[in-house]
Design a protein around this motif. Structure first.
Motif, PDB file in Angstrom:
ATOM      1  N   ARG A  73       0.816  -1.222   0.000  1.00  0.00           N
ATOM      2  CA  ARG A  73       0.000   0.000   0.000  1.00  0.00           C
ATOM      3  C   ARG A  73       0.850   1.274   0.000  1.00  0.00           C
ATOM      4  N   ALA A  74       1.965   1.251   0.714  1.00  0.00           N
ATOM      5  CA  ALA A  74       2.824   2.441   0.768  1.00  0.00           C
ATOM      6  C   ALA A  74       3.412   2.734  -0.616  1.00  0.00           C
ATOM      7  N   ALA A  75       3.848   1.701  -1.303  1.00  0.00           N
ATOM      8  CA  ALA A  75       4.387   1.889  -2.654  1.00  0.00           C
ATOM      9  C   ALA A  75       3.291   2.389  -3.599  1.00  0.00           C
ATOM     10  N   ASN A  76       2.095   1.860  -3.430  1.00  0.00           N
ATOM     11  CA  ASN A  76       0.967   2.274  -4.248  1.00  0.00           C
ATOM     12  C   ASN A  76       0.674   3.761  -4.026  1.00  0.00           C
ATOM     13  N   ARG A  77       0.548   4.142  -2.770  1.00  0.00           N
ATOM     14  CA  ARG A  77       0.243   5.544  -2.457  1.00  0.00           C
ATOM     15  C   ARG A  77       1.347   6.496  -2.880  1.00  0.00           C
ATOM     16  N   ALA A  78       2.571   6.032  -2.888  1.00  0.00           N
ATOM     17  CA  ALA A  78       3.684   6.890  -3.297  1.00  0.00           C
ATOM     18  C   ALA A  78       3.539   7.349  -4.749  1.00  0.00           C
ATOM     19  N   THR A  79       2.829   6.584  -5.556  1.00  0.00           N
ATOM     20  CA  THR A  79       2.647   6.969  -6.961  1.00  0.00           C
ATOM     21  C   THR A  79       1.662   8.124  -7.113  1.00  0.00           C
ATOM     22  N   TYR A  80       0.795   8.327  -6.124  1.00  0.00           N
ATOM     23  CA  TYR A  80      -0.246   9.352  -6.224  1.00  0.00           C
ATOM     24  C   TYR A  80       0.336  10.747  -6.441  1.00  0.00           C
TER      25      TYR A  80
END
Length: 78
Positions: free
Chosen positions: A48-55
């Protein structure tokens, strides 16, 4: 087309809900794009952290599969 449904790695809407939206709208097209998240960028992991970092990373492009899928949808006669 269900735009949210494009994101197979999207964390905003569970996959079951995406399928439910497609069932509720019979004329809808559901396409799950592997590795694509809620903001239509590629994510290599389910973290989830890697996913949110793309935002908030403006250097990451929209996933090419998103562009291809949307282009095919809008150019297909209905």
């Amino acid at each position: 087309m269900l735009a949210e449904a494009l994101a197979a790695r999207g964390i905003a809407t569970p996959r079951a809900d995406k399928r439910g939206l497609a069932v509720a709208a019979p004329r809808a097209t559901l396409t799950l794009l592997p590795g694509v998240n809620h903001v239509l960028k590629l994510v290599a992991t389910d973290d989830r952290a890697a996913n949110r970092a793309t935002y908030g990373d403006p250097t990451l492009p929209i996933a090419p599969a998103v562009v291809d899928t949307v282009a095919a949808f809008v150019t297909t006669p209905r």
